[in-house]
Each structure stands twice: as C-alpha cells, then as structure tokens.
Design a protein around this motif. Structure first.
Motif, PDB file in Angstrom:
ATOM      1  N   UNK A   1       0.841  -1.207   0.000  1.00  0.00           N
ATOM      2  CA  UNK A   1       0.000   0.000   0.000  1.00  0.00           C
ATOM      3  C   UNK A   1       0.871   1.250   0.000  1.00  0.00           C
ATOM      4  N   UNK A   2       1.944   1.234   0.784  1.00  0.00           N
ATOM      5  CA  UNK A   2       2.872   2.372   0.848  1.00  0.00           C
ATOM      6  C   UNK A   2       3.522   2.606  -0.521  1.00  0.00           C
ATOM      7  N   UNK A   3       3.956   1.514  -1.141  1.00  0.00           N
ATOM      8  CA  UNK A   3       4.618   1.619  -2.451  1.00  0.00           C
ATOM      9  C   UNK A   3       3.651   2.232  -3.468  1.00  0.00           C
ATOM     10  N   UNK A   4       2.440   1.698  -3.541  1.00  0.00           N
ATOM     11  CA  UNK A   4       1.454   2.185  -4.513  1.00  0.00           C
ATOM     12  C   UNK A   4       1.159   3.663  -4.288  1.00  0.00           C
ATOM     13  N   UNK A   5       0.884   4.016  -3.054  1.00  0.00           N
ATOM     14  CA  UNK A   5       0.557   5.405  -2.714  1.00  0.00           C
ATOM     15  C   UNK A   5       1.706   6.349  -3.073  1.00  0.00           C
ATOM     16  N   UNK A   6       2.919   5.897  -2.882  1.00  0.00           N
ATOM     17  CA  UNK A   6       4.102   6.727  -3.145  1.00  0.00           C
ATOM     18  C   UNK A   6       4.395   6.857  -4.635  1.00  0.00           C
ATOM     19  N   UNK A   7       4.270   5.757  -5.381  1.00  0.00           N
ATOM     20  CA  UNK A   7       4.655   5.797  -6.801  1.00  0.00           C
ATOM     21  C   UNK A   7       3.519   6.236  -7.731  1.00  0.00           C
ATOM     22  N   UNK A   8       2.273   6.202  -7.257  1.00  0.00           N
ATOM     23  CA  UNK A   8       1.140   6.561  -8.134  1.00  0.00           C
ATOM     24  C   UNK A   8       1.297   7.943  -8.772  1.00  0.00           C
ATOM     25  N   UNK A   9       1.614   9.000  -7.999  1.00  0.00           N
ATOM     26  CA  UNK A   9       1.778  10.302  -8.640  1.00  0.00           C
ATOM     27  C   UNK A   9       2.990  10.372  -9.566  1.00  0.00           C
ATOM     28  N   UNK A  10       4.004   9.554  -9.290  1.00  0.00           N
ATOM     29  CA  UNK A  10       5.210   9.563 -10.133  1.00  0.00           C
ATOM     30  C   UNK A  10       4.903   8.971 -11.506  1.00  0.00           C
ATOM     31  N   UNK A  11       4.269   7.799 -11.528  1.00  0.00           N
ATOM     32  CA  UNK A  11       3.866   7.197 -12.803  1.00  0.00           C
ATOM     33  C   UNK A  11       2.933   8.135 -13.565  1.00  0.00           C
ATOM     34  N   UNK A  12       2.008   8.764 -12.835  1.00  0.00           N
ATOM     35  CA  UNK A  12       1.029   9.640 -13.480  1.00  0.00           C
ATOM     36  C   UNK A  12       1.706  10.863 -14.101  1.00  0.00           C
ATOM     37  N   UNK A  13       2.708  11.386 -13.418  1.00  0.00           N
ATOM     38  CA  UNK A  13       3.400  12.593 -13.890  1.00  0.00           C
ATOM     39  C   UNK A  13       4.395  12.281 -15.005  1.00  0.00           C
TER      40      UNK A  13
ATOM     41  N   UNK B   1       6.536  -6.977 -11.599  1.00  0.00           N
ATOM     42  CA  UNK B   1       7.364  -6.220 -12.535  1.00  0.00           C
ATOM     43  C   UNK B   1       6.858  -4.774 -12.623  1.00  0.00           C
ATOM     44  N   UNK B   2       7.487  -4.003 -13.475  1.00  0.00           N
ATOM     45  CA  UNK B   2       7.105  -2.596 -13.633  1.00  0.00           C
ATOM     46  C   UNK B   2       5.663  -2.476 -14.126  1.00  0.00           C
ATOM     47  N   UNK B   3       5.237  -3.384 -15.011  1.00  0.00           N
ATOM     48  CA  UNK B   3       3.859  -3.367 -15.529  1.00  0.00           C
ATOM     49  C   UNK B   3       2.837  -3.474 -14.400  1.00  0.00           C
ATOM     50  N   UNK B   4       3.044  -4.431 -13.512  1.00  0.00           N
ATOM     51  CA  UNK B   4       2.065  -4.648 -12.443  1.00  0.00           C
ATOM     52  C   UNK B   4       2.072  -3.475 -11.461  1.00  0.00           C
ATOM     53  N   UNK B   5       3.231  -2.871 -11.250  1.00  0.00           N
ATOM     54  CA  UNK B   5       3.320  -1.703 -10.381  1.00  0.00           C
ATOM     55  C   UNK B   5       2.633  -0.497 -11.018  1.00  0.00           C
ATOM     56  N   UNK B   6       2.851  -0.296 -12.313  1.00  0.00           N
ATOM     57  CA  UNK B   6       2.198   0.814 -13.029  1.00  0.00           C
ATOM     58  C   UNK B   6       0.679   0.640 -13.021  1.00  0.00           C
ATOM     59  N   UNK B   7       0.217  -0.588 -13.194  1.00  0.00           N
ATOM     60  CA  UNK B   7      -1.230  -0.862 -13.181  1.00  0.00           C
ATOM     61  C   UNK B   7      -1.817  -0.584 -11.798  1.00  0.00           C
ATOM     62  N   UNK B   8      -1.123  -1.028 -10.768  1.00  0.00           N
ATOM     63  CA  UNK B   8      -1.590  -0.785  -9.397  1.00  0.00           C
ATOM     64  C   UNK B   8      -1.636   0.712  -9.104  1.00  0.00           C
ATOM     65  N   UNK B   9      -0.649   1.449  -9.619  1.00  0.00           N
ATOM     66  CA  UNK B   9      -0.596   2.901  -9.423  1.00  0.00           C
ATOM     67  C   UNK B   9      -1.784   3.575 -10.122  1.00  0.00           C
ATOM     68  N   UNK B  10      -2.076   3.152 -11.361  1.00  0.00           N
ATOM     69  CA  UNK B  10      -3.220   3.735 -12.077  1.00  0.00           C
ATOM     70  C   UNK B  10      -4.528   3.406 -11.362  1.00  0.00           C
ATOM     71  N   UNK B  11      -4.668   2.148 -10.941  1.00  0.00           N
ATOM     72  CA  UNK B  11      -5.898   1.735 -10.249  1.00  0.00           C
ATOM     73  C   UNK B  11      -6.096   2.532  -8.960  1.00  0.00           C
ATOM     74  N   UNK B  12      -5.017   2.830  -8.273  1.00  0.00           N
ATOM     75  CA  UNK B  12      -5.068   3.636  -7.048  1.00  0.00           C
ATOM     76  C   UNK B  12      -5.623   5.043  -7.363  1.00  0.00           C
ATOM     77  N   UNK B  13      -5.039   5.698  -8.374  1.00  0.00           N
ATOM     78  CA  UNK B  13      -5.498   7.039  -8.756  1.00  0.00           C
ATOM     79  C   UNK B  13      -6.910   7.014  -9.324  1.00  0.00           C
ATOM     80  N   UNK B  14      -7.194   6.000 -10.117  1.00  0.00           N
ATOM     81  CA  UNK B  14      -8.517   5.855 -10.726  1.00  0.00           C
ATOM     82  C   UNK B  14      -9.592   5.684  -9.656  1.00  0.00           C
TER      83      UNK B  14
END
Length: 198
Positions: A10-22, A50-63
């Motif tokens: 949860x910490x990882x997703x919350x932290x990287x979500x704005x980075x992937x988005x930006x 992998x990076x794909x699953x992390x990017x997807x989790x980040x998008x789902x968090x923001x979405x």
C-alpha cells in the motif's frame, strides 16, 4: 488487520502513483521509484511482479480515488440539475483535486499508454466508460423523474459532456492556463440550462 507485506504494498502504490502519473510509464525509471520509496529494486519487485504490475496498481489507485470522488459528488442531495451543477463545480476545481495524484490520471495515463502499454490503455478506457456511465445514470434518473428533457440518450449526452470536460482539462494542462477549464465549465453550465432544463 493488515499484514506488514500488505502495508508495504500500500505504501509503495501510494508513493509511486503520482510519479507514474506525472512521468508516464516509459518515463518512470526504477531509480525514480526506489528514490521515492526509499526501498531497493529487490524490495519493490518483492511486492510487485514487474514494472507493468506496479504501473497498473498505481493507475488503479489514482482511478479509484477519482471514481470515489465522482460518486461522492453525484450522490449529493438534490434533483438531476443540481447534481449536474455539483459535478461541473467539481471540475471547475479539478486541477486542485488531481494535484496530489500527479495530474489527471485519465489524460496523463491515457495519452502515455496509447502507444506504450495496452493494459494501461484498456484500464483508462474502462475508467472513462465508468465515469460516463455514472453521469448517464444521473441523467436517466432525472428523465424518469420528469426533472429534465434530453435531446439525445442519457449516455450520449454524458459522453459529449465528458468529452468537453476532458478537452478543457487537456487544454488547461498543456497551456498551464486555468481559463480553458473555467470558461468551458461556465459554457457547460449554460448548455445544461439550455439543453436539459425543463
């Protein structure tokens, strides 16, 4: 109670979500992610395949944050027109809401993923359909309650409305000029009165 692994994820997703988005999927490096989280590459991949699953989790968090806010906006008391004006008012201040997300996830991820990541693109398209569906449901209820009139189907009106909103978001983002957003929302308020008010 959540486990340590769940809290770390949860910490990882919350932290990287704005980075992937930006920065976008391709523009985000592992060093960007390790620097932001303070975790090693191994620790990140220990929680995500992998990076794909992390990017997807980040998008789902923001979405999910965006969809929850739209639900909150559309679930306010009042008739159909009042709900539509609460929605346009939310978008009048949309840039403030998405600041902590790293910008508009629909615009940023949708454009970035278009040629780079078919899974992220599909997820963005699904979120767009979801938002349009929520707006259409409010319009449909308004129609059924004889509160409004519609020149087209509720879904078609919702799609056109959302298209204009996202166009304004894109222009305001690209030009760094809020007037694109403010002027379009002011126009949409007039359009709603003219087109659907009984």
């Amino acid at each position: 109670m959540s486990t340590k692994a769940e809290r770390t994820s949860a910490y990882i997703i919350e932290t990287v979500a704005p980075i992937f988005n930006k920065l976008g999927y391709v523009g985000t490096s592992m060093s960007d992610l390790t620097e932001a989280t303070g975790l090693t590459k191994g620790a990140l991949y220990g929680n995500f395949e992998n990076k794909d699953s992390l990017a997807m989790a980040a998008f789902e968090y923001n979405s999910k944050k965006l969809l929850s806010k739209i639900d909150e906006v559309l679930d306010t008391d009042g008739n159909c027109l009042q709900k539509m004006f609460v929605l346009t008012n939310f978008y009048r201040h949309y840039d403030t809401f998405v600041k902590e997300l790293g910008g508009c996830p629909i615009l940023n991820v949708g454009v970035d993923a278009n040629h780079n990541n078919s899974q992220l693109l599909a997820a963005t398209r699904e979120t767009i359909k979801n938002i349009e569906g929520k707006i259409a449901l409010v319009l449909e209820n308004g129609l059924n309650n004889n509160e409004i009139r519609l020149p087209v189907t509720p879904l078609q009106f919702a799609k056109q409305l959302y298209t204009m909103i996202q166009g304004a978001v894109a222009m305001a983002t690209i030009t760094a000029d809020r007037k694109y957003l403010l002027n379009t929302i002011a126009y949409l308020d007039q359009l709603i009165i003219r087109e659907i008010k009984k």
